[in-house]
Design a protein around this motif. Structure first.
Motif, PDB file in Angstrom:
ATOM      1  N   UNK A   1      36.755  21.119  60.158  1.00  0.00           N
ATOM      2  CA  UNK A   1      37.064  22.485  60.570  1.00  0.00           C
ATOM      3  C   UNK A   1      37.466  23.351  59.388  1.00  0.00           C
ATOM      4  N   UNK A   2      38.126  22.759  58.398  1.00  0.00           N
ATOM      5  CA  UNK A   2      38.624  23.525  57.257  1.00  0.00           C
ATOM      6  C   UNK A   2      38.103  22.919  55.954  1.00  0.00           C
ATOM      7  N   UNK A   3      36.829  23.154  55.642  1.00  0.00           N
ATOM      8  CA  UNK A   3      36.300  22.675  54.359  1.00  0.00           C
ATOM      9  C   UNK A   3      36.856  23.514  53.211  1.00  0.00           C
ATOM     10  N   UNK A   4      36.410  23.230  52.004  1.00  0.00           N
ATOM     11  CA  UNK A   4      36.870  23.982  50.833  1.00  0.00           C
ATOM     12  C   UNK A   4      36.604  25.480  51.032  1.00  0.00           C
ATOM     13  N   UNK A   5      37.604  26.290  50.708  1.00  0.00           N
ATOM     14  CA  UNK A   5      37.531  27.738  50.893  1.00  0.00           C
ATOM     15  C   UNK A   5      37.834  28.449  49.576  1.00  0.00           C
ATOM     16  N   UNK A   6      37.309  29.671  49.461  1.00  0.00           N
ATOM     17  CA  UNK A   6      37.663  30.532  48.329  1.00  0.00           C
ATOM     18  C   UNK A   6      38.130  31.867  48.871  1.00  0.00           C
ATOM     19  N   UNK A   7      39.331  32.260  48.505  1.00  0.00           N
ATOM     20  CA  UNK A   7      39.930  33.517  48.976  1.00  0.00           C
ATOM     21  C   UNK A   7      40.316  34.342  47.755  1.00  0.00           C
ATOM     22  N   UNK A   8      39.844  35.583  47.704  1.00  0.00           N
ATOM     23  CA  UNK A   8      40.140  36.466  46.574  1.00  0.00           C
ATOM     24  C   UNK A   8      41.107  37.564  47.008  1.00  0.00           C
ATOM     25  N   UNK A   9      42.165  37.726  46.250  1.00  0.00           N
ATOM     26  CA  UNK A   9      43.181  38.743  46.538  1.00  0.00           C
ATOM     27  C   UNK A   9      43.183  39.779  45.430  1.00  0.00           C
ATOM     28  N   UNK A  10      43.361  41.075  45.797  1.00  0.00           N
ATOM     29  CA  UNK A  10      43.446  42.138  44.803  1.00  0.00           C
ATOM     30  C   UNK A  10      42.079  42.667  44.420  1.00  0.00           C
ATOM     31  N   UNK A  11      42.015  43.301  43.242  1.00  0.00           N
ATOM     32  CA  UNK A  11      40.802  43.885  42.638  1.00  0.00           C
ATOM     33  C   UNK A  11      40.144  44.897  43.568  1.00  0.00           C
ATOM     34  N   UNK A  12      40.940  45.726  44.234  1.00  0.00           N
ATOM     35  CA  UNK A  12      40.389  46.745  45.126  1.00  0.00           C
ATOM     36  C   UNK A  12      40.822  48.154  44.697  1.00  0.00           C
ATOM     37  N   UNK A  13      41.067  48.350  43.395  1.00  0.00           N
ATOM     38  CA  UNK A  13      41.428  49.664  42.876  1.00  0.00           C
ATOM     39  C   UNK A  13      42.903  49.990  42.990  1.00  0.00           C
ATOM     40  N   UNK A  14      43.678  49.140  43.624  1.00  0.00           N
ATOM     41  CA  UNK A  14      45.108  49.351  43.744  1.00  0.00           C
ATOM     42  C   UNK A  14      45.842  48.212  43.059  1.00  0.00           C
ATOM     43  N   UNK A  15      47.059  48.527  42.628  1.00  0.00           N
ATOM     44  CA  UNK A  15      47.879  47.455  42.072  1.00  0.00           C
ATOM     45  C   UNK A  15      48.227  46.475  43.191  1.00  0.00           C
ATOM     46  N   UNK A  16      47.850  45.221  43.039  1.00  0.00           N
ATOM     47  CA  UNK A  16      48.189  44.247  44.087  1.00  0.00           C
ATOM     48  C   UNK A  16      49.691  44.012  44.105  1.00  0.00           C
ATOM     49  N   UNK A  17      50.249  43.701  45.259  1.00  0.00           N
ATOM     50  CA  UNK A  17      51.706  43.542  45.360  1.00  0.00           C
ATOM     51  C   UNK A  17      52.239  42.388  44.536  1.00  0.00           C
ATOM     52  N   UNK A  18      51.388  41.423  44.222  1.00  0.00           N
ATOM     53  CA  UNK A  18      51.882  40.283  43.438  1.00  0.00           C
ATOM     54  C   UNK A  18      51.894  40.582  41.928  1.00  0.00           C
ATOM     55  N   UNK A  19      51.307  41.713  41.496  1.00  0.00           N
ATOM     56  CA  UNK A  19      51.208  41.989  40.056  1.00  0.00           C
ATOM     57  C   UNK A  19      52.594  42.099  39.426  1.00  0.00           C
ATOM     58  N   UNK A  20      53.470  42.863  40.042  1.00  0.00           N
ATOM     59  CA  UNK A  20      54.800  43.048  39.473  1.00  0.00           C
ATOM     60  C   UNK A  20      55.588  41.743  39.453  1.00  0.00           C
ATOM     61  N   UNK A  21      55.389  40.909  40.498  1.00  0.00           N
ATOM     62  CA  UNK A  21      56.094  39.624  40.527  1.00  0.00           C
ATOM     63  C   UNK A  21      55.645  38.730  39.380  1.00  0.00           C
ATOM     64  N   UNK A  22      54.335  38.728  39.127  1.00  0.00           N
ATOM     65  CA  UNK A  22      53.832  37.905  38.013  1.00  0.00           C
ATOM     66  C   UNK A  22      54.349  38.460  36.686  1.00  0.00           C
TER      67      UNK A  22
END
Length: 479
Positions: A301-322
């Motif tokens: 039911x849950x094989x290997x997955x790829x999920x991409x976060x960010x890169x949509x022209x806005x600062x992603x919320x995790x950028x400041x945390x990193x």
């Protein structure tokens, strides 16, 4: 969680290992109450009442009257000329006024070698007497039943234990004939006629029932046996899963089914411990699903997955945390999360899922010309909450924690990946867990449960197995 743990102890779910060749993939226990519901739901009451309504009682009783008229049952009564024959011809009129199916009964016999299914009914008769008799109508009620036996038989070809119907029969000792209205004792002929009709009914109805109703009763019971003995096949993501009932057992007041079959296991995954056997306890139905079955279905039911976060022209919320933890990575715009093959762990009262994950951090969209700023590998541990809906087992993941973390590569210099543990845990909880749960909401098919119409079950983890229980008082079965 405590009530579920108590349930394990009280029901003795971990009492002993299951019998048979190899490790079963699932075990189910049915109470007589559950079997009663299965049969009742498949019993078309109209079919049975129609058959009873069409019983040829008039012809049978007339024939019995003719045979008795010359033999003495009506002798000794001062009738003129051929009045006996006139009584026989003019009497019937036998009309079935009302047919009522009563509550059927399912039980194990005393030595637990077979199931006995009893289908009882009441029939009200109206016997029309000749016009020259003082009483025009006599009302009778018949109580009758048919019994179908189900026995365990070993298949000579496969060696599997199967359920087989024995001969359907009527128990003459159960037949009762009641006169619903008192007849004046002065009407000797009428009383003689009533006694004769009653005697004929008692002698002929059992054979009549066996001829008319047993095919219908056998077909009804066989449809339930076919449901119980049918192979369970499901298709998930081009993988085919099949479970087959390999043996049945009548024990401890219940019918036990043991499922075998083949499920694809990922390379390098070992077979788990034998599936514990299930004691029914006070439940209507319970099942044990092996670690192998649940793990294999979950991994499909849950094989290997790829999920991409960010890169949509806005600062992603995790950028400041990193950036706060790792200033050299202040310009991260996207995280790519790649999951590997999960592994399942079942212990008493606890379901854990381990998920290997590779996280790549980019300055821009991952499909751009630049490589990742850094690559981190984590082993994520999640707890799972089980539930049953629509005949499927659904595991909802929660409470992620990072068990281990390591830096695989970096274009911004080495750093201690442990510093990113808190931030990545929040990212997993906010983004990955909801994403995975949407996939898992498709559910894992459970043998028989969908066909039984069971939609509410308690689920609890045991050692190397999941236990599913339908308690008395829970939502009724509606197959």
């Amino acid at each position: 969680m405590l009530p579920f743990l108590c349930l394990l102890v009280l029901c003795g779910l971990l009492a002993q290992n299951a019998q048979g060749n190899g490790s079963p993939l699932a075990i189910a226990n049915f109470s007589p109450e559950m079997l009663h519901q299965l049969i009742s739901q498949r019993m078309n009451s109209q079919d049975f009442t129609d058959h009873l309504q069409r019983l040829p009682l008039e012809g049978v009783i007339k024939n019995g009257m003719r045979q008795s008229s010359g033999g003495g049952f009506l002798s000794g009564i001062p009738l003129l000329g051929g009045l006996v024959n006139k009584v026989v011809v003019g009497l019937l009129g036998v009309k079935i006024k009302k047919v009522s199916l009563l509550e059927l009964d399912v039980k194990l016999d005393k030595d637990e070698t077979r199931l006995i299914i009893t289908i009882p009914a009441d029939i009200e008769l109206e016997v029309k007497c000749p016009l020259h008799l003082a009483v025009k109508l006599v009302h009778l009620k018949l109580y009758l039943d048919v019994q179908v036996g189900v026995r365990l038989v070993k298949d000579p070809y496969t060696g599997h234990i199967k359920l087989t119907i024995e001969n359907c029969q009527n128990n003459p000792g159960h037949l009762r004939v009641t006169v619903l209205e008192n007849v004046n004792p002065l009407f000797q002929l009428v009383n003689k006629v009533v006694r004769l009709v009653t005697d004929i009914v008692e002698k002929t109805v059992p054979h009549l029932l066996q001829k008319e109703l047993c095919p219908l009763a056998n077909g009804l019971v066989q449809s339930v046996l076919d449901l119980l003995q049918g192979s369970f096949t499901s298709q998930m993501h081009n993988e085919r899963f099949q479970l087959t009932p390999e043996s049945f057992r009548l024990h401890d007041g219940s019918l036990q089914m043991v499922y075998g079959g083949n499920v694809p296991m990922p390379e390098g995954h070992s077979i788990s411990a034998p599936l514990p056997s299930v004691s029914r306890g006070d439940s209507r139905l319970n099942m044990a699903l092996s670690h192998n079955y649940v793990a294999s279905m979950l991994e499909t039911l849950l094989p290997a997955q790829t999920l991409t976060l960010g890169s949509q022209g806005k600062d992603p919320p995790f950028r400041q945390e990193i950036a706060a933890v790792l200033p050299r990575a202040h310009d991260v715009q996207a995280l790519q999360i790649r999951t590997g093959t999960l592994s399942l762990s079942l212990a008493v009262g606890r379901i854990q899922v381990r998920l290997p994950i590779e996280i790549r951090a980019y300055r821009e969209n991952p499909v751009g010309a630049y490589g990742p700023l850094f690559v981190i590998r984590i082993n994520l541990v999640l707890l799972a909450h089980p539930s049953v809906s629509g005949g499927k087992l659904i595991l909802s993941l929660h409470t992620p924690s990072i068990e281990s973390i390591s830096l695989l590569s970096s274009s911004i210099g080495n750093f201690d990946a442990q510093h990113l543990t808190g931030m990545l845990t929040r990212v997993m909880s906010t983004y990955l867990v909801p994403y995975v749960n949407r996939i898992l909401a498709e559910g894992i098919p459970i043998p028989l449960v969908h066909n039984l119409g069971v939609d509410s079950m308690q689920v609890v983890a045991g050692k190397d197995a999941l236990f599913l229980v339908v308690q008395r008082g829970m939502a009724p079965v509606s197959a």
